[in-house]
Design a protein around this motif. Sequence first.
Motif, PDB file in Angstrom:
ATOM      1  N   ALA A  58     103.359  80.638 142.949  1.00 23.66           N
ATOM      2  CA  ALA A  58     102.114  80.600 143.575  1.00 23.66           C
ATOM      3  C   ALA A  58     102.232  81.283 144.662  1.00 23.66           C
ATOM      4  O   ALA A  58     101.296  81.975 145.304  1.00 23.66           O
ATOM      5  N   ILE A  71      96.958  75.423 146.226  1.00 26.33           N
ATOM      6  CA  ILE A  71      97.609  74.827 145.056  1.00 26.33           C
ATOM      7  C   ILE A  71      97.102  73.371 144.698  1.00 26.33           C
ATOM      8  O   ILE A  71      96.848  72.821 145.769  1.00 26.33           O
ATOM      9  N   ASP A 104      92.165  79.289 137.521  1.00 29.59           N
ATOM     10  CA  ASP A 104      93.433  78.432 137.645  1.00 29.59           C
ATOM     11  C   ASP A 104      93.659  78.026 136.300  1.00 29.59           C
ATOM     12  O   ASP A 104      92.759  78.281 135.318  1.00 29.59           O
TER      13      ASP A 104
END
Length: 572
Positions: A431, A439, A376
């Motif tokens: 994404a 997410i 991330d």
Amino acid sequence: MMPQLVEESWRNVVRGEEYESVDAYDKARRELQAAERSRAFDAEAIATSSDIERQATELVRKIKLYDQNNTYGSHFDAQGHSTGKRCTGQHFLGSVDLINGSLLMKVAREMPKGAHLHVHFNSCLPADFLIQQARDIDAMYIRSTLPLTTQANMECSRISFMVLTPHEATHIQDRQGGEKYVPLGNVFHEDYVSNTWMPYKQFQNEFKLVEEKNQALSKTERAESWLTTKLQISEEEAHNTCQTSRGIWEKFNHRTQMMKGLFAYESAFRNYTRACIEDFVKDNIQYAEIRPNFMTTNHLKTDDGFGSIDNEGIMRIINEEMKITIEKLKQRNEYFGGLKVIYCTPRSFSREKISVALDECIDLKLKYPDLLCGFDLAGPEEMGNELRHFVPEFLEFRRKCKDKNLDIPFLFHCGETLDVGGKIDGNLFDAILLDAKRIGHGYALASHPLLMEIFKEKNIAIESCPISNEVLGLTPVIAGHNLPILLANNVPCTVNSDNATFYKSSLSHDFYQVMIGSESMSLLGWKQLAKWSIEHSCITKEERENITAKWTQRWDFFCQWIVDEYGQMLND
């Protein structure tokens, strides 16, 4: 999927036919409402609910009403004048003390929550934990941006900590790469030079408030109490009329900088890891995925300040302390299904640094295959790089993972913005294209009907963080949060605490907020959110089966507890 009978009723209702009577109209209205309910995110949980679940659900509805009338009260009197009382759903930061005393919060604490999927590891525990850990560390130093000689300076100052050697505390690098001597300072003196270090033990011994309030505490306790308030964001800071999104993020970043040095030495990190798992268990969380911030400047120091522990060492410590703590829990007949680590690094990094981070993520996955579970980028989207800035690096990372037969899903922070239609909002598109598994936040997704359909089709889950979104300016109050919109569109969502240290909160508080934020949320809605959290975790099939079995057992016990605890009281 809507049952065929309900589907046909809905089709008949909307054909625009004339109604022969009010009864016929009411029947059509009921059929339309039934069609709507059949599509609800919690429709399956409702349809398959047991008798005890239905009883518990009705009791929770009554508990919400009880709290509205008793814990809070009427905002206006009979003449329409303000009573000065807080109402359900006002700013969380100003209501948290009332919330902590409410019946619904007691229920939220007892609820088995499944998996906690979005929590930054440096801000899980109450603010005073790390401050107290630092009490006896000889190598701990403290500094301030302002001399702490006036009330105004104490309020406005930015505080930071660091474990240092005596040499590091008095020498800084100059622009030519050499060292410059800087004497230690005293933050309580008028001539204090901004950001010069002071031994923390000296700070404790000399601490005094300009406006002293509690003489009963020792100087150390007073110092720790004041520092705790400096770590927590206040209602005034978050919601004053002049505050902006960028402004509250600056306040937030002050806290992360203050926390950094308190977290960055070995004994505190080990103690924190153990205490964090214990706190998850106390908050009825069965499994968690944590986000340490991996970067060179976040390497740990040994307690004497002379040694350094890199990212691999940090993973080793987490792994060791997790195993020790879970074994102790087993000996006490308590359950925790495990902890995994999401490799998290700043989105403000250059492409070169992100490439290095991605390679290190692969190396750590190879060394700790059962511990590391995803990648991330963190940090405010409006002040960092867009995901598309790193597309070449991400695509190369995917190729390397495939070559090594590694599964390291992307779990990106994105959509944490009100900038719908702008470049920041574009992270949602990236994404999807980068095949993210989940997410973080996804607040802006509710403004994209097509993307919501794609999220459903690809089964991409949202890590919703209601309290954090309110404090950081995405919604003024919980009733304005976008989670109900996402749920109404059947986008899979989970509930998370994000940075609980700074908000005086826990995951229980976020579930509380979700319940009071929407009239349509019920106990069975909580159930679906918890089930989704386990479903969308980065765990193996065997782990999922084990955690689900434990969660199901606890959920049934929880519903029975609600009926036993509140059935008689609320039926009187």
